[in-house]
Write an enzyme that holds these catalytic residues in place. Structure first.
Site, PDB file in Angstrom:
ATOM      1  N   ARG A  51      24.051   9.126 -18.498  1.00 54.66           N
ATOM      2  CA  ARG A  51      25.167  10.048 -18.294  1.00 54.66           C
ATOM      3  C   ARG A  51      25.561  10.723 -19.615  1.00 54.66           C
ATOM      4  O   ARG A  51      25.904  11.892 -19.647  1.00 54.66           O
ATOM      5  CB  ARG A  51      26.365   9.332 -17.664  1.00 54.66           C
ATOM      6  CG  ARG A  51      27.439  10.320 -17.207  1.00 54.66           C
ATOM      7  CD  ARG A  51      28.507   9.660 -16.385  1.00 54.66           C
ATOM      8  NE  ARG A  51      29.266   8.709 -17.176  1.00 54.66           N
ATOM      9  CZ  ARG A  51      30.152   7.863 -16.661  1.00 54.66           C
ATOM     10  NH1 ARG A  51      30.378   7.847 -15.360  1.00 54.66           N
ATOM     11  NH2 ARG A  51      30.820   7.034 -17.428  1.00 54.66           N
TER      12      ARG A  51
ATOM     13  N   GLU B 293      39.466  14.309  -7.291  1.00 55.90           N
ATOM     14  CA  GLU B 293      39.260  13.353  -8.383  1.00 55.90           C
ATOM     15  C   GLU B 293      40.603  12.885  -8.942  1.00 55.90           C
ATOM     16  O   GLU B 293      41.590  13.612  -8.866  1.00 55.90           O
ATOM     17  CB  GLU B 293      38.443  14.094  -9.464  1.00 55.90           C
ATOM     18  CG  GLU B 293      38.251  13.413 -10.803  1.00 55.90           C
ATOM     19  CD  GLU B 293      37.148  12.399 -10.814  1.00 55.90           C
ATOM     20  OE1 GLU B 293      37.117  11.566  -9.876  1.00 55.90           O
ATOM     21  OE2 GLU B 293      36.327  12.391 -11.750  1.00 55.90           O
TER      22      GLU B 293
ATOM     23  N   LYS C 174      31.697  14.171 -19.162  1.00 53.17           N
ATOM     24  CA  LYS C 174      32.724  13.388 -19.847  1.00 53.17           C
ATOM     25  C   LYS C 174      32.999  14.035 -21.204  1.00 53.17           C
ATOM     26  O   LYS C 174      32.641  13.506 -22.245  1.00 53.17           O
ATOM     27  CB  LYS C 174      32.271  11.930 -19.989  1.00 53.17           C
ATOM     28  CG  LYS C 174      33.344  10.953 -19.484  1.00 53.17           C
ATOM     29  CD  LYS C 174      32.824   9.541 -19.384  1.00 53.17           C
ATOM     30  CE  LYS C 174      33.939   8.524 -19.353  1.00 53.17           C
ATOM     31  NZ  LYS C 174      34.771   8.516 -18.157  1.00 53.17           N
TER      32      LYS C 174
END
Ligand SMILES: *Cc1c(COP(=O)(O)O)cnc(C)c1O
Length: 338
Positions: free
Chosen positions: A80, A219, A183
């Site tokens: 990720r 989210e 992120k």
């Protein structure tokens, strides 16, 4: 052994022994450096400061009853991190450097891994920043990758207890085709106003709607949303949410427990039909919802009349925690012993 009140650790930064650093310069990664200092020297025009060229990860190391330290799904975090790096045009990390640094930083700070009984864990924070001094907006040529660790207690000080979620209907945390799935620091700056508003409404978590139609559940501020209905685990399918490794693990466990999995759009009006609702992420594992407060429509959805987490959320939470600390056999191969 540091003199810490392990059972009452807050979710905040505490100084440890060392952090590790590695610079990317002239197109290549350098040596791994061990540092005692908690600060970095940074050029005042570095791109990370002005244009947000910054990505991070959050993972955990847990001490088991057997005294062994287990790291949870580090390869998934590695993948990720590199997909985040690609999204905002930063150099990818070689797997060997990432692996070495993760294991080494935990080893060097071993005495800060909370003991089994405390329920606390060592939070691992990898960070990648653009450091080239620049005024024009284009990717840095040089980068700093660093990892620090810190022992933390539960994200919410009450631990595994239902919380109030604030339904945000005015602001978005990410654009429909933006960086919500990355992120990257910028996403979290965007959510600060909503977090403040939620706190003022005495809610602990923010729930965002999809940024395009404002019709679907999207989210939480730093966690994925899931719901339980008719023995089914339901979680949003959206381009603007971060692909949570906890969520993926919970789906695997739910399936293993004989539940159905649905990854699809979840309309706002479906909230009233859910038996259980929760947010999931590394730090909380699961934060069950007590209520969802929809102040715009003057509605409150209730999920925990007795103030306790629902039975399925509890089962999922206990199983994932048991795997993370080695109480349950790691049949999916998610943990690595240091
Ligand atoms: C980190 C994060 C999550 C949770 O991801 P995990 O891999 O489960 O820790 C979910 N949503 C956002 C926005 C995040 O930043």
């Amino acid at each position: 052994m540091p003199n810490l009140d392990w059972k009452n650790l807050p979710f905040s930064y505490l100084k440890t022994n060392y952090n590790l650093r590695c610079y990317f310069r002239n197109g290549k990664w350098g040596e791994i450096m061990k540092e005692k200092s908690e600060t970095i020297e940074l050029h005042i025009a570095a791109t990370c400061l002005h244009y947000g060229q910054e990505i991070f990860e959050g993972m955990k190391a847990v001490q088991g009853r057997d005294g062994k330290i287990r790291i949870f799904r580090w390869e998934e975090h590695f993948k990720r991190m590199n997909s985040s790096a690609r999204e905002i045009i930063m150099p990818e990390l070689p797997k060997e450097i990432f692996r070495k640094m993760i294991f080494e930083v935990v080893r060097l700070n071993k005495e800060f891994v909370p003991p089994y009984e405390s329920g606390a864990f060592l939070y691992i924070r990898p960070l990648l920043i653009g450091i080239t001094p620049q005024l024009a907006i284009h990717p840095s040529s040089d980068y700093l990758f660093l990892i620090f660790v810190t022992p933390v207690g539960p994200y919410c000080k009450e631990g595994f207890k239902p919380l109030d979620f604030f339904l945000e209907q005015e602001r978005d945390r990410a654009a429909p085709s933006g960086t919500g799935h990355v992120k990257a620091g910028g996403n979290y700056a965007t959510s600060l106003q909503s977090i403040k508003k939620a706190a003022e409404a005495h809610c602990q978590l923010v729930l965002f709607l999809d940024p395009k139609e404002k019709k679907y559940i999207d989210e939480c501020s730093a966690a994925n949303f899931f719901a339980i209905k008719n023995n089914t685990y339901i979680t949003p399918d959206s381009k603007s949410i971060l692909p949570s490794i906890t969520n993926r693990s919970l789906m695997t466990l739910a399936k293993d427990m004989g539940m159905k999995i649905e990854r699809r759009k979840i309309e706002l009006k479906e909230l009233e039909s859910f038996e259980e609702v929760g947010a999931c992420g590394t730090a909380v594992v699961i934060a069950p919802a007590k209520r969802i407060i929809d102040s715009k429509n003057n509605r409150i959805y209730e999920y925990s009349p007795d103030g306790k987490p629902g039975p399925i959320s509890t089962k999922l939470y206990n199983r994932l925690r048991a795997i993370q600390c080695g109480d349950e056999p790691d049949k999916f191969g998610w943990t690595t012993i240091i």
